[in-house]
Scaffold this active site. Structure first.
Site, mmCIF file in Angstrom:
data_model
loop_
_atom_site.group_PDB
_atom_site.id
_atom_site.type_symbol
_atom_site.label_atom_id
_atom_site.label_comp_id
_atom_site.label_asym_id
_atom_site.label_seq_id
_atom_site.Cartn_x
_atom_site.Cartn_y
_atom_site.Cartn_z
ATOM 1 N N GLU A 184 0.871 -1.179 0.023
ATOM 2 C CA GLU A 184 0.050 -0.021 -0.013
ATOM 3 C C GLU A 184 0.935 1.098 0.091
ATOM 4 O OE1 GLU A 184 -2.827 -0.287 2.985
ATOM 5 O OE2 GLU A 184 -4.307 -1.299 1.879
ATOM 6 N N GLU A 196 -7.052 -7.636 -0.346
ATOM 7 C CA GLU A 196 -7.307 -7.628 0.934
ATOM 8 C C GLU A 196 -8.561 -6.940 1.168
ATOM 9 O OE1 GLU A 196 -5.053 -5.000 3.532
ATOM 10 O OE2 GLU A 196 -3.064 -5.652 2.509
HETATM 11 C C1 GAL Z 1 -4.260 -2.473 5.039
HETATM 12 C C2 GAL Z 1 -3.092 -2.834 5.022
HETATM 13 C C3 GAL Z 1 -2.952 -4.053 5.974
HETATM 14 C C4 GAL Z 1 -3.782 -3.801 7.238
HETATM 15 C C5 GAL Z 1 -5.124 -3.761 6.748
HETATM 16 C C6 GAL Z 1 -6.127 -3.644 7.785
HETATM 17 O O1 GAL Z 1 -4.310 -1.084 4.724
HETATM 18 O O2 GAL Z 1 -2.302 -3.160 3.742
HETATM 19 O O3 GAL Z 1 -1.540 -4.364 6.464
HETATM 20 O O4 GAL Z 1 -3.174 -2.765 8.057
HETATM 21 O O5 GAL Z 1 -5.229 -2.493 6.066
HETATM 22 O O6 GAL Z 1 -6.273 -2.364 8.641
#
Ligand code: GAL
Ligand code: ZN
Length: 641
Positions: free
Chosen positions: A147, A304
């Protein structure tokens, strides 16, 4: 990763757990139908606990375990969060914010994007990963960084300042051109020495808007250069392995994603729709459309998302039963070939321990795990959807430079791109019309209708492109305050909107922003607010006029026949109903057919390959296209059944 199935899985962070837990993880992964994991995202300190001392033994073991279980690995390069020793040895790599504060390590992403020291170290680590795991049978994808720009999207340190100057030299060549581009005669900002060129640090009042805009462009490029530095190494050492990094689906203009997309072998999306937000699924639809479009229509990956609660937006409301299933199907419907979660096992400690996971603090005997496992089995059944396309006849224009500049200080009104884009996307979503999200310079030849929300900043190329689209028989729907400025945020003189006067068949004499709940009635019986252009038609036909307000009697909405197409122009923000009627009318005129007709409100229909996805976002059952859908229910129908 191969597009031979809908991948299902999670971020896997085994370094947070003792070895004994790993075989149990693998067993549960099989039970849940996991086909892929993203491994090692925050592993730098675990694989290099001290400068130059490496320990890959744990990762070797995990890679083998996953490989034996037939689980594909998206292997991270571990560079998203430098170890503490790195920040101690190289304090100059810590980023500096606009106020001159140097940020400390202690969370994550604490690096200056322009730092050659960070970039080199990151590329070096990536090389170690590549050499060690490049031929490992489990390796399916490289996941570079994490990210980019999520927390630190720009840095104002001396190194970044030098890098910014170099970037500007490449863009403008000499100081005269830069001065011209930045309109520096205003407020005595003329620079006569490159040493005086600065990033837009905290200043007494409004900063130079062109400088701000260029700094955003530069910062996006600086982050991209970090990604590229690692990618180059990986490509050289493991030419056959696809490479990506995860982009974010959120209403923040982090980086100019269209310039990133060509560098990714597969576009990966992180998406955290808010379970508390009743319109979250519409935003989610938009971000899937955006990511699919960034890949030129190729399937993307939802890299994700959350099985349930999200920890950074308290109160952390869980996803009610069925919601994860619904939203995961939405991803697939809109072009994703993978659904993956952050994270596999909920952390026992650390900042995100209250973020939901596949395996919760209480283990797997619970609703979340059961629902997730059921979904895994279900997605396995959609194997032949993988790799197929989502057709769209409508394009929505979305541009980061426009976003950055429109939201700078001292505009006629406070316009916000998220609100503006949503206002245009929602009626299309409601009509079950699939939309591609494109840049203003994109090839528009495949689209019947192009929707342009408030394109304030517009390049010459974009202006010509949109004009060509309409001339050639395409249709256009454009909102106010478009075509006002050039790429350097300089007004296009000679009457607003300089870029589109002939295309729209009108001239805007003045802007009349409506403020603080002020509304204006339209002669169509509807209302408008936020803004009113004083339109002087020059060939355009008037579709609606103001009945009251500052511009009573004047045109509010117009349409212009131009070449073989039409250009419809909204000089104001019509209320939701009016917007929907206008969109419907424009769709009809453009000959765009919805995916399905006559569906109940709140039911989303998307066509992908030979499937029709029906998604019921209501908390009540519905009958849609002859199919009964439970509350939050999903149906995937084969076409021609
Ligand atoms: C994303 C990140 C993850 C985790 C997730 C949940 O921004 O890539 O590592 O932090 O959010 O908050
Ligand atoms: Zn810096």
């Amino acid at each position: 990763m191969k597009h031979d199935r809908i991948h299902f899985g999670a971020d896997y962070n085994p370094e947070q757990w003792p070895r004994e837990v790993w075989p149990e993880d693998i067993r549960l992964m099989r039970e849940a139908g996991v086909t892929a994991v993203t491994l090692g995202i925050f592993s730098w300190a675990s694989v290099e606990p001290e400068p130059g001392r490496h320990d890959f033994s744990w990762l070797d073991e995990v890679m083998d375990l996953l490989g034996e279980a037939g689980i594909a690995v998206s292997l991270a390069t571990g560079t998203a969060s430098p170890p503490t020793w790195f920040s101690r040895l190289h304090p100059e790599t810590l980023p500096v914010n606009r106020d001159g504060v140097r940020l400390s390590p202690g969370s994550r992403q604490h690096y200056c994007p322009s730092s050659p020291v960070y970039r080199e170290a990151a590329a070096g680590l990536a090389a170690l990963f590549a050499k060690r795991y490049g031929t490992h049978p489990a390796l399916a994808l490289w996941h570079v960084g994490n990210e980019y720009g999520c927390h630190v999207r720009e840095c104002y340190c001396e190194v970044s300042t030098e890098d910014f100057r170099a970037w500007l030299r490449a863009r403008y060549g000499d100081l005269d051109t830069l001065n011209d581009a930045w309109s520096t005669t205003f407020w005595s900002q003329r620079v006569s020495d490159w040493a005086d060129v600065l990033p837009p640090r905290t200043a007494p009042t409004f900063r130079n808007p062109a400088q701000e805009l260029d700094f955003r462009r530069f910062s996006s490029d600086a982050l991209l250069a970090c990604y590229r530095a690692e990618r180059e190494v990986l490509r050289e050492l493991t030419p056959g392995v696809p490479i990506t990094t995860n982009l974010m689906g959120m209403w923040e203009a982090v980086a100019d994603y269209p310039s990133w997309a060509p560098e990714l072998d597969v576009v990966a999306l992180d998406l955290y729709p808010e379970p508390k937000d009743p319109a979250a699924h519409v935003d989610a639809a938009f971000f899937h459309d955006q990511m699919r479009s960034l890949g030129g229509g190729r399937p993307h990956l939802m890299m994700e998302t959350a099985t349930s609660a999200i920890s950074y937006r308290p109160p952390n409301r869980p996803k009610r039963a069925g919601l994860n299933r619904l939203w995961s199907h939405q991803a697939v419907a809109r072009g994703a070939d993978g659904v993956m979660y952050f994270q596999w096992r909920a952390s026992a400690g650390g900042a995100e321990k209250f973020h939901s996971a596949v395996v919760s603090h209480g283990g797997s005997d619970n609703r979340i795990f059961r629902e997730t496992a059921a979904l895994g089995a279900e997605l396995a059944g959609l194997r032949d959807v993988a790799g197929t396309r989502v057709p769209a006849e409508v394009a929505l224009v979305f541009d980061y430079a426009n976003w950055w500049s429109l939201e700078l200080d001292a505009r006629p009104a406070e316009l916000r791109i998220p609100e503006r884009v949503r206002a245009h996307y929602l009626p299309l979503w409601r009509e079950n019309v699939t939309v591609d999200v494109v840049t203003p310079e994109a090839d528009l030849s495949g689209y019947r209708l192009v929707v342009v929300p408030n394109l304030y900043l517009c390049t010459d190329e974009a202006a010509a492109n949109l004009r060509r689209h309409v001339e050639g028989g395409g249709h256009l729907l454009m909102s106010f305050f478009s075509g006002i400025a050039d790429a350097c945020d300089r007004i296009r003189l000679g009457g607003y909107p300089g870029a589109f006067r002939d295309l729209l068949g009108l001239r805007v004499e003045e802007f009349w922003p409506l403020s603080g709940g002020e509304t204006a009635r339209l002669d169509t019986g509807r209302q408008a607010d936020l803004w009113a252009d004083h339109i002087v038609p020059e060939g355009a036909e008037v579709l609606a006029r103001y009945v009251d307000g500052p511009l009573a009697g004047e045109p509010a909405v117009t349409r212009h026949a131009f070449g073989a197409g039409t250009a419809t122009y909204l000089g104001t923000r019509p209320d939701e109903r009016a917007m929907r009627e206008l969109v419907r009318d424009t769709l009809r005129r453009a000959g765009v057919r919805p995916v399905a007709f006559g569906l109940p409100e709140g039911v989303e229909a998307v066509r992908r390959g030979d499937r029709l996805f029906l998604l019921n976002h209501n908390d009540h059952p519905v009958l849609a296209a002859g199919t009964e859908l439970a509350p939050l229910g999903v149906a995937v129908l084969k076409e021609g059944r």
